[in-house]
Scaffold this motif. Structure first.
Motif, PDB file in Angstrom:
ATOM      1  N   LYS A 503       0.817  -1.217   0.000  1.00 57.80           N
ATOM      2  CA  LYS A 503       0.000   0.000   0.000  1.00 57.80           C
ATOM      3  C   LYS A 503       0.852   1.269   0.000  1.00 57.80           C
ATOM      4  N   THR A 504       1.585   1.479   1.066  1.00 51.21           N
ATOM      5  CA  THR A 504       2.318   2.730   1.225  1.00 51.21           C
ATOM      6  C   THR A 504       3.481   2.806   0.239  1.00 51.21           C
ATOM      7  N   THR A 508      -0.216   4.200  -2.957  1.00 51.87           N
ATOM      8  CA  THR A 508      -0.232   5.605  -2.537  1.00 51.87           C
ATOM      9  C   THR A 508       1.065   6.271  -2.984  1.00 51.87           C
ATOM     10  N   THR A 509       1.136   7.565  -2.834  1.00 50.88           N
ATOM     11  CA  THR A 509       2.290   8.305  -3.344  1.00 50.88           C
ATOM     12  C   THR A 509       3.559   8.022  -2.567  1.00 50.88           C
ATOM     13  N   PRO A 512       3.682  10.576   2.809  1.00 46.11           N
ATOM     14  CA  PRO A 512       2.636  10.924   3.767  1.00 46.11           C
ATOM     15  C   PRO A 512       2.900  12.291   4.408  1.00 46.11           C
ATOM     16  N   ASP A 600      -8.803   6.926   6.391  1.00 50.79           N
ATOM     17  CA  ASP A 600      -7.726   7.417   5.540  1.00 50.79           C
ATOM     18  C   ASP A 600      -6.534   7.915   6.354  1.00 50.79           C
ATOM     19  N   ARG A 619      -1.485  11.112   6.644  1.00 52.09           N
ATOM     20  CA  ARG A 619      -2.362  10.785   5.515  1.00 52.09           C
ATOM     21  C   ARG A 619      -1.496  10.678   4.263  1.00 52.09           C
ATOM     22  N   ASP A 620      -1.707   9.572   3.532  1.00 54.09           N
ATOM     23  CA  ASP A 620      -0.957   9.317   2.296  1.00 54.09           C
ATOM     24  C   ASP A 620      -1.954   9.252   1.147  1.00 54.09           C
ATOM     25  N   GLU A 621      -1.819  10.133   0.165  1.00 61.98           N
ATOM     26  CA  GLU A 621      -2.766  10.204  -0.949  1.00 61.98           C
ATOM     27  C   GLU A 621      -2.530   9.068  -1.941  1.00 61.98           C
ATOM     28  N   LEU A 622      -3.618   8.654  -2.578  1.00 66.10           N
ATOM     29  CA  LEU A 622      -3.514   7.640  -3.626  1.00 66.10           C
ATOM     30  C   LEU A 622      -2.764   8.191  -4.836  1.00 66.10           C
ATOM     31  N   ARG A 623      -2.076   7.301  -5.536  1.00 68.44           N
ATOM     32  CA  ARG A 623      -1.473   7.700  -6.804  1.00 68.44           C
ATOM     33  C   ARG A 623      -2.586   8.019  -7.798  1.00 68.44           C
ATOM     34  N   VAL A 654      -8.310   1.988   1.082  1.00 61.32           N
ATOM     35  CA  VAL A 654      -7.534   2.099  -0.166  1.00 61.32           C
ATOM     36  C   VAL A 654      -8.033   1.083  -1.186  1.00 61.32           C
TER      37      VAL A 654
END
Length: 794
Positions: A503-504, A508-509, A512, A600, A619-623, A654
């Motif tokens: 995931k991370t 996600t980008t 975070p 999230d 918080r880690d945004e999705l790609r 996610v």
């Protein structure tokens, strides 16, 4: 042993081992040495009863390094004598087909101490792994030489290829010229069958044709005879054996007929046959050269010239990269590629290092930092001092991972080799069978048919079928920003039916942001934020990037230890801090620091001297392309799965956002590996962290994200050069198309051999027609592989 008392006219005695002049010494009864290293090696050779080393060193040896002195080989053996196991490449320019691969493997593995050999057909190189204490390397080189192959120390590949190409073209040109003249000489003989010709002139023309055929048979066709003789000596089959026998049988029959006064000779046919066979080898060599060139383009593009700063005047001169040496000062303008590894001499610089690390963000470096060949200068013009060039650069090390398939040879290549080896045996049987079948009916027809069978059954196209397609496939994947280390990875990538995502940093980008700090800010005057930042700067986990903006310079973290997938700890100003998830901190977390319910949010905790003092919410945004990438994978029948060490609620959030149905949270690195194994035999893994390394290595195909840590890059079969996941579906389609091309090529080669054998054995085609068909099969396979370049992006 070497004469330890070699006297020099310069006033001194030469070293008993290396022969270097030792000034200020005189002749004594004891050996003289130039250094302790030579003395140690000399005593080692004597103690191990390896005195023949000096005889081998001083005698001409088939193990050579393209014109360099034999002392180079001596130096190599000295350097290797104390090592337990050695693995290194050697060039063998005579390799040209799959049968050569099989023969070299058989010869090498018969020698004591040789643990493995990987023969790379497209690179014309072998990679040997042996035990120096047990293996007589010169004897192995002699064994190769007796089979017609020279074992050479690798130097400049381009120079070697040019030399080999010139030799092949020269033999082909001479064969063509002589064939043309022989045909001119035999024209009166054919014309005389209708208008008549005196016996005197007929014999004259026949003897002239025979004389012109001699250099064709024994010089132009020498490569065929040399490898055939080597195969006979070793008792192993080789495709050049029936070809050589066919040429010699036809020539011997023609000479016998000439001596008996008969005019049924094959001089013109033999010359034309050799010319066409060599022309076919030229076409085959062009295919191999294309494979090598394509393969070299997979890894990087680099300049052929460098801008060198003169040490005294400071003038900038343009020089070939091959002339660079360690210590040279080089200049690189904005946008230029660096051509050597070195130390940055300018105060600072910005570089695109994606080709090395997969990281798309520019690297900010300072004076004294290491810079690498193949990277691009994005900032102001810089100067750097060379520390390594050519094969010693880091980029060359990556090139070896990408192109030397010794540690990851595609299984389908082994299949092609086995088929080619079987074809050699079938060819020998077919040649003998054809000769015996036709002999009672017509000796001339028996010779012609058996020669045709020997020529048409050459498995050269089969030897080209796999490496060329795989090289083109890897080149296409590189264009699509996916670097694979070897052909086996490409074959496995084409077979996967499930992809496991971390995931991370993957979905996600991986950057975070801290959205909330709950708890103490200071303890005994210690700023917790800065203390945590000073520890996190030692971590390679994506979460550590969230602390990059917090200054931690006034604190020095000591005794830092990171537990992959769990957390990190260290000592700052006398306090012991532990930062990590709930599994790392434990269940004894005060209610005030319980994690929020927001799906999230990823939470980690700070423990100071044994008690929890803060909670950090991130918080880690999705790609942006994650959802589309998953959709495209599902459309192609590939099942996506998330496996993460984060909380199950966060992982589920996610998964729902990108359209993945199966998601596992709270997973340790060991559990990740177990899940990958449990999901099936054709599971791909995509990750970027050290906690993903085990799963990347254990998956059917492991792919590291752009910007992954070194552990992930090393464990994976390949890595993405650009951030994002959209390339995955396209890469899998490209891999599938490549494997389809390989299978198509193998099928075409087998069909060609079946048809060719049928036509030649029944006498439907003669030797010349067979010689025309042989290169045609190579052209067909090459064209089939090149069709991969015409694929449109899916």
């Amino acid at each position: 042993m070497a004469d330890p008392l070699r006297k020099s006219s310069s006033g001194g005695t030469r070293c008993a081992h290396c022969g270097q002049l030792v000034l200020g010494t005189s002749r004594t009864d004891e050996p003289i040495f130039c250094c302790a290293g030579c003395e140690a090696v000399w005593h080692f050779l004597r103690d191990e009863q390896l005195e023949d080393y000096y005889r081998v060193r001083d005698a001409p040896s088939p193990l050579r390094s393209r014109g360099t002195p034999d002392e180079d080989l001596a130096g190599l053996l000295c350097a290797l004598s104390g090592q337990t196991v050695v693995e290194m490449p050697f060039d063998v320019p005579e390799i040209h087909c799959a049968a050569c691969v099989w023969l070299l493997e058989k010869i090498a593995l018969r020698h004591r101490g040789v643990e493995s050999i990987d023969v790379q057909l497209d690179a014309r190189r072998v990679r040997l792994r042996w035990r120096p204490a047990d293996t007589d390397l010169p004897a192995l080189a002699n064994a190769f030489a007796s089979a017609g192959y020279s074992l050479r120390l690798p130097r400049d590949d381009t120079q070697s290829e040019q030399e080999a190409a010139r030799d092949l073209w020269l033999r082909t040109g001479v064969a063509g010229a002589l064939a043309g003249n022989i045909m001119l000489v035999t024209v009166p003989l054919y014309a005389g069958q209708f208008s008549g010709i005196s016996d005197h002139f007929a014999k004259l023309f026949l003897w002239v044709a025979g004389a012109l055929t001699l250099p064709v048979v024994f010089w132009c066709a020498a490569p065929f005879h040399r490898r055939a003789l080597g195969a006979l000596r070793r008792g192993v089959p080789h495709i050049d054996l029936p070809v050589s026998l066919g040429i010699l049988i036809a020539f011997a029959g023609s000479i016998a007929a000439l001596v008996r006064g008969q005019q049924h000779v094959y001089f013109d046919s033999i010359a034309a046959l050799v010319f066409l066979l060599l022309a076919g080898r030229v076409i085959l060599e062009r295919g191999h050269r294309r494979a090598r060139t394509t393969s070299r383009q997979v890894t990087w593009q680099t300049a052929t010239e460098a801008l060198r700063v003169a040490p005294e005047s400071g003038a900038i001169d343009r020089v070939p990269v091959s002339e660079l040496q360690a210590g040279d000062l080089l200049y690189a303008d904005t946008g230029q590629l660096l051509v050597a590894d070195g130390k940055l001499e300018s105060e600072e610089g910005r570089f695109n290092m994606a080709v090395l690390t997969g990281e798309s963000r520019p690297a900010e470096l300072k004076r004294g930092d290491q810079v690498y060949a193949g990277t691009t200068n994005l900032g102001a013009p810089i100067r750097y001092r060379v520390t390594a060039t050519g094969e010693q650069t880091r980029i060359n090390g990556i090139a070896q991972l990408a192109h030397e398939a010794g540690r990851g040879r595609a299984p389908i290549m082994a299949l092609a080799d086995r088929i080619a080896t079987a074809l050699v045996a079938v060819t020998l049987i077919a040649v003998v069978g054809t000769l015996l079948w036709w002999w009672p009916h017509s000796i001339d027809h028996a010779i012609a048919a058996s020669v045709a069978v020997a020529v048409v059954m050459c498995p050269c196209a089969l030897g080209l079928a796999t490496p060329l397609a795989l090289a083109i496939g890897q080149s296409l994947l590189h264009r699509r920003s996916l670097m694979l280390k070897h052909g086996a990875a490409l074959q496995r990538l084409a077979a996967i039916d499930t992809i496991v995502f971390d995931k991370t940093g993957t979905l996600t980008t991986g950057t975070p942001q801290i959205v909330h700090w709950q708890g103490l800010a200071t303890i005994d005057g210690l700023s917790l934020k800065e203390a945590v930042a000073s520890i996190e700067q030692h971590s390679l986990h994506p979460i550590a990037r969230a602390f990059a903006t917090i200054p931690g310079g006034r604190y020095i973290a000591e005794d830092v230890h990171e537990e992959a997938g769990l957390g990190i700890q260290g000592r700052v100003a006398g306090h012991t801090l532990r930062i990590g998830g709930s599994r790392w901190i434990g269940t004894d977390i005060p209610d005030a620091f319980r994690a929020p319910e927001a799906p999230d949010i990823t939470s980690i905790w700070v423990e100071c001297d044994g008690r929890v003092v803060a909670r950090i919410d991130l918080r880690d945004e999705l790609r942006p392309d994650a959802k589309d990438a998953v959709r495209r994978l599902v459309a192609r029948g590939i099942e996506p799965v998330i496996v993460s060490g984060d909380r199950q609620t966060t992982v589920d959030r996610v998964a729902a956002a990108v359209g993945i149905e199966t998601a596992f949270g709270n997973v340790t690195p060991e559990q990740k590996l177990a899940l990958v194994k449990r999901l099936g035999e054709r599971v791909g893994m995509v990750g970027d962290g050290a906690n993903d390394a085990a799963a990347l290595a254990g998956a059917h195909t492991g792919i590291a994200m752009a910007g992954s840590v070194d552990q992930a890059l090393e464990a994976a079969d390949g890595y993405l050069l650009d951030p994002g996941l959209s390339v995955l579906a396209e890469a899998i389609e490209t891999a599938k198309a490549t494997m389809a091309a390989v299978r198509r090529n193998i099928a075409l080669s087998i069909v060609y051999n079946i048809i060719g054998l049928s036509l030649a054995a029944t006498g439907s085609i003669g030797p010349l027609a067979a010689a025309l068909l042989m290169p045609l099969s190579s052209v067909t396979v090459t064209t089939s592989s090149l069709l991969l370049f015409r694929r449109r992006n899916p």
